[in-house]
Design a protein around this motif. Structure first.
Motif, PDB file in Angstrom:
ATOM      1  N   UNK A  89      -0.493   6.269 -41.945  1.00 25.69           N
ATOM      2  CA  UNK A  89      -1.454   5.190 -41.692  1.00 25.69           C
ATOM      3  C   UNK A  89      -2.482   5.560 -40.636  1.00 25.69           C
ATOM      4  N   UNK A  90      -2.099   6.378 -39.661  1.00 28.29           N
ATOM      5  CA  UNK A  90      -3.010   6.646 -38.542  1.00 28.29           C
ATOM      6  C   UNK A  90      -3.823   7.925 -38.724  1.00 28.29           C
ATOM      7  N   UNK A  91      -3.537   8.705 -39.769  1.00 26.33           N
ATOM      8  CA  UNK A  91      -4.248   9.966 -39.963  1.00 26.33           C
ATOM      9  C   UNK A  91      -5.406   9.807 -40.942  1.00 26.33           C
ATOM     10  N   UNK A  92      -6.554  10.336 -40.558  1.00 24.00           N
ATOM     11  CA  UNK A  92      -7.709  10.419 -41.455  1.00 24.00           C
ATOM     12  C   UNK A  92      -7.735  11.837 -42.026  1.00 24.00           C
ATOM     13  N   UNK A  93      -7.233  11.965 -43.245  1.00 18.48           N
ATOM     14  CA  UNK A  93      -7.097  13.304 -43.833  1.00 18.48           C
ATOM     15  C   UNK A  93      -8.426  13.875 -44.308  1.00 18.48           C
ATOM     16  N   UNK A  94      -9.503  13.136 -44.104  1.00 19.77           N
ATOM     17  CA  UNK A  94     -10.818  13.699 -44.374  1.00 19.77           C
ATOM     18  C   UNK A  94     -11.298  14.605 -43.253  1.00 19.77           C
ATOM     19  N   UNK A  95     -10.588  14.592 -42.132  1.00 18.23           N
ATOM     20  CA  UNK A  95     -10.918  15.453 -40.996  1.00 18.23           C
ATOM     21  C   UNK A  95      -9.929  16.604 -40.912  1.00 18.23           C
ATOM     22  N   UNK A  96     -10.360  17.684 -40.292  1.00 13.52           N
ATOM     23  CA  UNK A  96      -9.522  18.881 -40.248  1.00 13.52           C
ATOM     24  C   UNK A  96      -8.388  18.742 -39.233  1.00 13.52           C
ATOM     25  N   UNK A 111       8.071  15.561 -33.885  1.00 11.84           N
ATOM     26  CA  UNK A 111       7.031  15.146 -32.943  1.00 11.84           C
ATOM     27  C   UNK A 111       7.637  14.687 -31.619  1.00 11.84           C
ATOM     28  N   UNK A 112       8.735  13.932 -31.691  1.00  5.64           N
ATOM     29  CA  UNK A 112       9.362  13.461 -30.454  1.00  5.64           C
ATOM     30  C   UNK A 112       9.913  14.631 -29.641  1.00  5.64           C
ATOM     31  N   UNK A 113      10.499  15.616 -30.313  1.00  3.44           N
ATOM     32  CA  UNK A 113      11.024  16.776 -29.596  1.00  3.44           C
ATOM     33  C   UNK A 113       9.911  17.554 -28.884  1.00  3.44           C
ATOM     34  N   UNK A 114       8.770  17.614 -29.486  1.00  4.64           N
ATOM     35  CA  UNK A 114       7.660  18.376 -28.913  1.00  4.64           C
ATOM     36  C   UNK A 114       7.087  17.677 -27.694  1.00  4.64           C
ATOM     37  N   UNK A 115       6.909  16.372 -27.775  1.00 12.39           N
ATOM     38  CA  UNK A 115       6.329  15.632 -26.661  1.00 12.39           C
ATOM     39  C   UNK A 115       4.811  15.703 -26.676  1.00 12.39           C
ATOM     40  N   UNK A 116       4.201  14.750 -25.984  1.00 11.40           N
ATOM     41  CA  UNK A 116       2.745  14.629 -26.048  1.00 11.40           C
ATOM     42  C   UNK A 116       2.036  15.822 -25.407  1.00 11.40           C
ATOM     43  N   UNK A 117       2.513  16.273 -24.247  1.00 11.21           N
ATOM     44  CA  UNK A 117       1.828  17.349 -23.535  1.00 11.21           C
ATOM     45  C   UNK A 117       1.814  18.641 -24.351  1.00 11.21           C
ATOM     46  N   UNK A 118       2.971  19.027 -24.864  1.00  8.42           N
ATOM     47  CA  UNK A 118       3.039  20.263 -25.660  1.00  8.42           C
ATOM     48  C   UNK A 118       2.258  20.120 -26.962  1.00  8.42           C
ATOM     49  N   UNK A 168      -2.898  13.437 -30.595  1.00 13.89           N
ATOM     50  CA  UNK A 168      -1.523  13.597 -30.136  1.00 13.89           C
ATOM     51  C   UNK A 168      -0.908  12.263 -29.760  1.00 13.89           C
ATOM     52  N   UNK A 169      -1.674  11.420 -29.084  1.00 19.08           N
ATOM     53  CA  UNK A 169      -1.164  10.102 -28.709  1.00 19.08           C
ATOM     54  C   UNK A 169      -0.843   9.259 -29.939  1.00 19.08           C
ATOM     55  N   UNK A 170      -1.748   9.249 -30.928  1.00 17.45           N
ATOM     56  CA  UNK A 170      -1.519   8.461 -32.143  1.00 17.45           C
ATOM     57  C   UNK A 170      -0.291   8.961 -32.893  1.00 17.45           C
ATOM     58  N   UNK A 171      -0.108  10.281 -32.958  1.00 22.94           N
ATOM     59  CA  UNK A 171       1.042  10.849 -33.670  1.00 22.94           C
ATOM     60  C   UNK A 171       2.351  10.498 -32.966  1.00 22.94           C
ATOM     61  N   UNK A 172       2.372  10.580 -31.634  1.00 28.34           N
ATOM     62  CA  UNK A 172       3.594  10.256 -30.894  1.00 28.34           C
ATOM     63  C   UNK A 172       3.926   8.776 -30.973  1.00 28.34           C
TER      64      UNK A 172
END
Length: 396
Positions: A164-171, A186-193, A210-214
């Motif tokens: 829902x939050x991804x615009x797949x028209x962008x790279x 995504x949770x294991x990676x964390x926002x900073x990494x 990154x914020x939207x994905x987390x």
């Protein structure tokens, strides 16, 4: 005027040619291989019957290209009868069956009786190249749309919050999906990494993405069956979409370069809303040769932006979209009209006037597209560029 008429039903590997005289009598009927020696032999046999011959085909490109060019290179007259017209006309001939030979008879007989058929002429090399490039781009664009839809469907099955939050028209979102496809990853990676990972791959707005994905990952803690395999498919599809984006970008450069080399490029690109891609599609459809369209009305009819009447009895003024037109050319004028509403003051005023008259959005855009056909036809005829200071009607 022709003395005999040669109708050819076009096929992929073989064509069927029938020759009729002025009384409609059959002089020749032959199935020929779509190969130059066979076609030259057919041409010699037809010319042996009568040198003044009119050829007719039901396909004007693709698998008919070799036959058409053989005929044109030998100075033959050639007309085009649409397949729909052949199909409808065949109902008026004897017999209920459909064969290549019968279709060839219908094509030849229609060419013998009608004087309104489109004449086929040799296309400009430039226009042919643009047609090949724009057709290739259309194929790539359709492939990209299909893969993006598959990607969205696959991602929705395992991680709907992220889809829902991804615009797949962008790279950027595509790059994200090549590395991370599941909420747990995504949770294991964390926002900073994750933000650093995106920045290293030159993703714009890496922090926002990154914020939207987390945030999406925090909303789903359920593991869906088959998630691992689906994640691999998402990764593959994202890579394929990125590859198609690169191919489309490359072909866009080729199209723009070939378009700018055309003699009419400056005139066509001067119209608000028409850039290299739409201009190339216009040249691919018309070859920029307005002699094929004696009037702007003829060009508008070919482009499908001129409504046709369908009156009967007491019903009059009943206008409908034409059934037979060039859909690619209609897209050129309709899309350029949409763009010009935002970029051209004259076009916006015309659109707003039509809306004030009670027209729906689509009707108003089509009316603007029709007016733009008049303008572009006149500009090409006169070899002049569009000037914003002139009213739209003056150029028409």
């Amino acid at each position: 005027m022709a003395q005999i008429w040669a109708g050819t039903d076009i096929g992929k590997t073989h064509h069927h040619c029938v020759v009729l005289d002025s009384e409609g009598r059959k002089l020749l009927s032959r199935r020929v291989l779509n190969d130059e020696p066979e076609l030259l032999s057919l041409l010699a046999d037809v010319l042996a019957l009568e040198e003044d011959v009119l050829w007719a085909v039901d396909v004007a490109d693709g698998m008919a290209a070799l036959l058409i060019n053989v005929l044109l290179n030998h100075g033959q007259q050639l007309v085009y009868i649409p397949g729909l017209a052949v199909n409808r006309a065949s109902a008026g001939y004897r017999g209920m069956g459909k064969t290549d030979a019968k279709d060839a008879v219908v094509i030849a007989d229609q060419a013998r009786m009608r004087r309104d058929l489109a004449v086929i002429r040799a296309d400009d090399e430039h226009a042919v190249e643009l047609r090949i490039l724009t057709d290739r781009r259309s194929d790539l664009s359709a492939d990209r749309t299909r893969k993006v839809n598959r990607l969205r469907g696959q991602l929705t099955g395992i991680f709907p919050a992220l889809e829902r939050v991804l615009d797949l028209g962008n790279v950027g979102p595509l790059i994200l999906l090549t590395g991370y496809q599941t909420p747990a990853a995504l949770r294991r990676t964390g926002r900073s990494r994750l933000e650093t990972w995106l920045r290293n791959r030159k993703v714009r707005g890496a922090d926002t993405l990154a914020q939207a994905a987390l945030e999406a990952a925090e909303r789903q803690h359920t593991t869906v069956p088959g998630e691992k395999m689906a994640a691999q498919v998402v990764h593959t599809l994202a890579k394929e979409v990125m590859g198609l984006n690169e191919q489309i970008a490359e072909i866009d450069k080729l199209i723009a370069a070939r378009f700018r080399d055309h003699d009419l490029a400056e005139v066509i690109a001067s119209m608000p809303g028409i850039g290299p891609l739409l201009g190339a599609e216009f040249l691919a459809a018309t070859a920029g040769d307005m002699s094929r369209f004696p009037s702007a009305d003829r060009l508008a009819s070919f482009a499908g932006v001129a409504p046709v009447p369908r009156d009967s009895g007491n019903i009059s003024g009943n206008l409908h979209r034409p059934r037979r037109y060039h859909r690619g050319l209609q897209r050129v004028f309709y899309t350029s009209a949409l763009i010009s509403i935002r970029s051209c003051e004259e076009s916006r005023r015309f659109y707003e006037r039509k809306r004030a008259e009670g027209k729906r959005h689509t009707q108003a855009v089509l009316a603007l597209a029709r007016r733009r056909v008049n303008v572009l036809w006149a500009l090409i005829r006169d070899g002049q560029c569009f000037h914003r200071g002139l009213p739209v009607t003056a150029a028409a």
